[in-house]
Write a protein that holds these residues in place. Structure first.
Motif, PDB file in Angstrom:
ATOM      1  N   ALA A  11       0.834  -1.297   0.031  1.00  0.00           N
ATOM      2  CA  ALA A  11       0.059   0.029   0.165  1.00  0.00           C
ATOM      3  C   ALA A  11       0.878   1.250   0.014  1.00  0.00           C
ATOM      4  CB  ALA A  11      -0.722  -0.102   1.247  1.00  0.00           C
ATOM      5  N   GLU A  12       1.934   1.073   0.537  1.00  0.00           N
ATOM      6  CA  GLU A  12       3.002   2.472   0.598  1.00  0.00           C
ATOM      7  C   GLU A  12       3.481   2.610  -0.545  1.00  0.00           C
ATOM      8  OE1 GLU A  12       5.988   1.482   3.564  1.00  0.00           O
ATOM      9  OE2 GLU A  12       4.732   1.536   5.326  1.00  0.00           O
ATOM     10  N   TYR A  13       3.471   1.686  -1.429  1.00  0.00           N
ATOM     11  CA  TYR A  13       3.830   2.072  -3.213  1.00  0.00           C
ATOM     12  C   TYR A  13       3.191   2.925  -3.764  1.00  0.00           C
ATOM     13  CZ  TYR A  13       7.831  -1.291  -2.683  1.00  0.00           C
ATOM     14  OH  TYR A  13       8.814  -2.026  -2.245  1.00  0.00           O
ATOM     15  N   ASP A  14       1.713   3.051  -3.445  1.00  0.00           N
ATOM     16  CA  ASP A  14       0.968   4.062  -3.870  1.00  0.00           C
ATOM     17  C   ASP A  14       1.094   5.715  -3.564  1.00  0.00           C
ATOM     18  OD1 ASP A  14      -0.416   2.318  -5.190  1.00  0.00           O
ATOM     19  OD2 ASP A  14      -2.074   2.054  -3.520  1.00  0.00           O
ATOM     20  N   ARG A  15       2.078   5.823  -2.503  1.00  0.00           N
ATOM     21  CA  ARG A  15       2.661   7.066  -2.324  1.00  0.00           C
ATOM     22  C   ARG A  15       3.999   7.362  -2.347  1.00  0.00           C
ATOM     23  NH1 ARG A  15       1.323   7.927   4.079  1.00  0.00           N
ATOM     24  NH2 ARG A  15      -0.828   6.998   3.515  1.00  0.00           N
ATOM     25  N   GLU A  16       4.646   8.714  -2.614  1.00  0.00           N
ATOM     26  CA  GLU A  16       5.885   8.743  -2.807  1.00  0.00           C
ATOM     27  C   GLU A  16       6.540   8.709  -1.432  1.00  0.00           C
ATOM     28  OE1 GLU A  16       9.242  11.952  -4.539  1.00  0.00           O
ATOM     29  OE2 GLU A  16       7.033  12.452  -4.666  1.00  0.00           O
ATOM     30  N   ARG A  17       7.486   7.733  -1.421  1.00  0.00           N
ATOM     31  CA  ARG A  17       8.194   7.617  -0.108  1.00  0.00           C
ATOM     32  C   ARG A  17       9.374   8.761  -0.001  1.00  0.00           C
ATOM     33  NH1 ARG A  17       8.519   3.372   3.514  1.00  0.00           N
ATOM     34  NH2 ARG A  17      10.635   3.181   4.372  1.00  0.00           N
ATOM     35  N   GLY A  18       9.680   9.420   1.391  1.00  0.00           N
ATOM     36  CA  GLY A  18      10.371  10.160   1.525  1.00  0.00           C
ATOM     37  C   GLY A  18      11.719   9.850   1.292  1.00  0.00           C
ATOM     38  N   ALA A  19      12.703  10.627   0.926  1.00  0.00           N
ATOM     39  CA  ALA A  19      14.267  10.614   0.823  1.00  0.00           C
ATOM     40  C   ALA A  19      15.148  10.206   1.792  1.00  0.00           C
ATOM     41  CB  ALA A  19      14.626  11.602  -0.241  1.00  0.00           C
ATOM     42  N   ILE A  20      16.134   9.692   1.794  1.00  0.00           N
ATOM     43  CA  ILE A  20      17.147   9.763   2.820  1.00  0.00           C
ATOM     44  C   ILE A  20      18.148  10.624   2.307  1.00  0.00           C
ATOM     45  CG2 ILE A  20      18.971   8.400   4.204  1.00  0.00           C
ATOM     46  CD1 ILE A  20      17.013   6.122   3.857  1.00  0.00           C
ATOM     47  N   ARG A  67      -4.178  16.652  -2.890  1.00  0.00           N
ATOM     48  CA  ARG A  67      -2.614  16.576  -3.121  1.00  0.00           C
ATOM     49  C   ARG A  67      -2.177  15.106  -3.114  1.00  0.00           C
ATOM     50  NH1 ARG A  67       0.379  20.855   0.099  1.00  0.00           N
ATOM     51  NH2 ARG A  67      -0.165  19.561   1.520  1.00  0.00           N
ATOM     52  N   ASP A  68      -1.337  14.387  -3.762  1.00  0.00           N
ATOM     53  CA  ASP A  68      -0.891  13.274  -3.740  1.00  0.00           C
ATOM     54  C   ASP A  68      -0.084  12.995  -2.366  1.00  0.00           C
ATOM     55  OD1 ASP A  68      -2.004  12.362  -6.028  1.00  0.00           O
ATOM     56  OD2 ASP A  68      -0.120  12.537  -7.075  1.00  0.00           O
ATOM     57  N   PRO A  69      -0.366  12.304  -1.458  1.00  0.00           N
ATOM     58  CA  PRO A  69       0.420  12.100  -0.282  1.00  0.00           C
ATOM     59  C   PRO A  69       1.865  11.836  -0.342  1.00  0.00           C
ATOM     60  CG  PRO A  69      -0.908  10.126  -0.667  1.00  0.00           C
ATOM     61  CD  PRO A  69      -1.338  11.074  -1.612  1.00  0.00           C
ATOM     62  N   ALA A  70       2.655  12.338   0.462  1.00  0.00           N
ATOM     63  CA  ALA A  70       4.126  11.853   0.276  1.00  0.00           C
ATOM     64  C   ALA A  70       4.571  11.810   1.695  1.00  0.00           C
ATOM     65  CB  ALA A  70       4.698  12.938  -0.420  1.00  0.00           C
ATOM     66  N   GLY A  71       5.806  11.093   1.869  1.00  0.00           N
ATOM     67  CA  GLY A  71       6.398  10.899   2.987  1.00  0.00           C
ATOM     68  C   GLY A  71       7.600  11.938   3.067  1.00  0.00           C
ATOM     69  N   GLY A  72       7.930  12.068   4.596  1.00  0.00           N
ATOM     70  CA  GLY A  72       8.946  12.886   4.888  1.00  0.00           C
ATOM     71  C   GLY A  72      10.578  12.705   4.578  1.00  0.00           C
TER      72      GLY A  72
END
Length: 482
Positions: free
Chosen positions: A46-55, A127-132
């Protein structure tokens, strides 16, 4: 209602009650546990449906998500995969997450409570959800130098800022490509995982923090600290240094390296004993000080066996059990049951460099929302104070001598005074020794502390590990000067 029907009705009622209780237990009590379970790939998918944050390291993403045209909207990529693999870990459809991808998953996935307002805003704005983003303390020059130094060997390097505890470098070899475990091709992921499983040394293990090893003569710095802190010893105090030291109640003896003599007189100043890493001097010194003092100082430096997080999980370091004086003699030269992580070795050096104050190590500088606003940052924190500034200054004098005229000569840098200590740890017969070096520079104004571990490298710490430390220190000082 007759008795049989009543029994059936009661049984059905009990079963429905148990079912309702179980559903509530799973959905309420265990919900967070199951969501974070490494085997729960439904949540991960399910997490692949949103942009994961960067390291992020020094403004550059070392782990990032890019859009795709496939069923899974985003693909996790690692532009410098093998260089930072030990720290980033992987984000895998099959094998879930590891290392920072796991430790900071809530922020990266966007589920962290500190991102609640952002999620609400996304809901109302469409807006598309995204990670930090997770911004690290690592220095690219240090990391590159560490990995280059470890090329072809199994080992680890940790570098710290002694005054803050910020981790400047964390390298582990052998390494691997986390991108190959994070693809969208399950068959290819499993094939690569099988290759890693078949490797003689698992590349997925972060040897800087994920395991501990006998430190050999690095431990003599802690024994020296115990002696100096007592006030009965100074660097110039003359201590026994025989060619061989018979162990109490045993037929065994402790020899010096290659059976050499530390001093023709059988005794020498403490500073000279550390400079040439005299085994017999420190074995006897440890027995003279006693187990309680050695254990107290070891635990004060952090060898207390406890695990902790940076936020990656760090294995504990300790001196183990000490049954008698013979065991204490072996412990005092870093053998027997003494175990230390490379991070712990770097912390010992950093503590001496920082006037006896040990700063809590940390890898994450700050956490950012998708719009790059800071939602959390790490403030340097004093963790322990195992020794006084006076003892730290005396240890610095002794460690400078090690590099200037002793076993650590290969760590010398023109124009820079380096303080350090070498270590060579026996493992077992017919197995090559581990080699170590820990130190800091410049000695009069420490900016970096470093520990280098080479597993079963053979030779000595001065031959195998000290040159790598020099390379890392030079890279950092050069980058700071640019």
């Amino acid at each position: 209602m007759n008795a049989p029907l009543r029994k059936v009705a009661i049984s059905v009622l009990v079963l429905f009650t148990l079912l309702i209780v179980n559903v509530n237990y799973i959905q309420v009590v265990r919900s967070d546990e199951l969501r974070k379970d490494s085997g729960n790939t439904r949540v991960l998918a399910a997490e692949y449906d949103r942009e994961r944050g960067a390291i992020v390291v020094a403004g550059t993403a070392v782990a990032e998500s890019v859009p795709t045209d496939g069923r899974l909207k985003y693909l996790r990529q690692y532009p410098q995969g093998e260089l930072y693999a030990a720290v980033t870990g992987y984000h895998s459809l099959i094998y879930n997450n590891s290392q920072l991808e796991r430790a900071e998953n809530d922020v990266l996935s966007g589920s962290d409570g500190r991102l609640t307002l952002r999620r609400l805003a996304d809901l109302f704005t469409g807006r598309d959800p995204a990670g930090g983003d997770v911004v690290l303390t690592l220095d690219p020059a240090v990391q590159a130098a560490a990995m280059a130094g470890l090329e072809g060997v199994t080992g680890a390097v940790v570098a710290l800022d002694p005054s803050t505890g910020a981790i400047l470098g964390m390298a582990s070899t052998p390494t691997y490509d986390p991108g190959r475990l994070s693809s969208h091709d399950p068959a290819a992921i499993r094939e690569y995982a099988d290759q890693l499983d078949a490797a003689e040394r698992d590349p997925r293990l972060n040897r800087a923090i994920g395991d501990n090893f006998p430190p050999g003569s690095l431990f003599k710095v802690i024994v020296s600290a115990a002696a100096l802190a007592d006030g009965e010893y100074t660097p110039d105090t003359v201590v026994p240094a025989p060619t061989e030291l018979p162990l109490p109640n045993s037929t065994r003896v402790i020899p010096n390296f290659n059976g050499s003599s530390c001093d023709p007189s059988g005794q020498q100043p403490l500073i000279d004993a550390l400079t040439i890493s005299c085994n017999t001097a420190f074995a006897q010194l440890g027995m003279d000080l006693g187990e309680d003092r050695i254990r107290e100082m070891s635990e004060a430096f952090g060898l207390d066996g406890e695990r902790y997080e940076i936020p990656l999980r760090v294995e504990g370091s300790s001196i183990g059990d000490v049954e008698d004086d013979a065991a204490l003699a072996q412990t005092s030269i870093g053998q027997r049951d003494v175990r230390m992580t490379p991070l712990q070795a770097a912390l010992v050096a950093a503590t001496v460099a920082n006037d006896g104050v040990q700063m809590k190590p940390y890898l994450v500088d700050e956490l950012q929302a998708p719009d790059l606003t800071v939602i959390d940052s790490t403030e340097p924190e004093e963790w322990r104070e195992p020794i006084s500034a006076d003892v730290a200054n005396q240890l610095t004098e002794m460690m400078v001598s090690v590099v200037a005229r002793g076993s650590g000569r290969a760590a010398r840098i023109d124009g820079v005074e380096v303080a350090g200590k070498t270590g060579t740890a026996q493992v077992s017969e017919d197995v090559a020794d581990h080699t170590w070096f820990m130190g800091f520079a410049p000695a009069d104004d420490p900016q970096i502390a470093v520990a280098v571990f080479v597993a079963n490298g053979g030779g000595t710490g001065g031959e195998r590990s000290a040159p790598i430390a020099r390379q890392v220190i030079e890279a950092y000082l050069d980058a700071q000067g640019d």
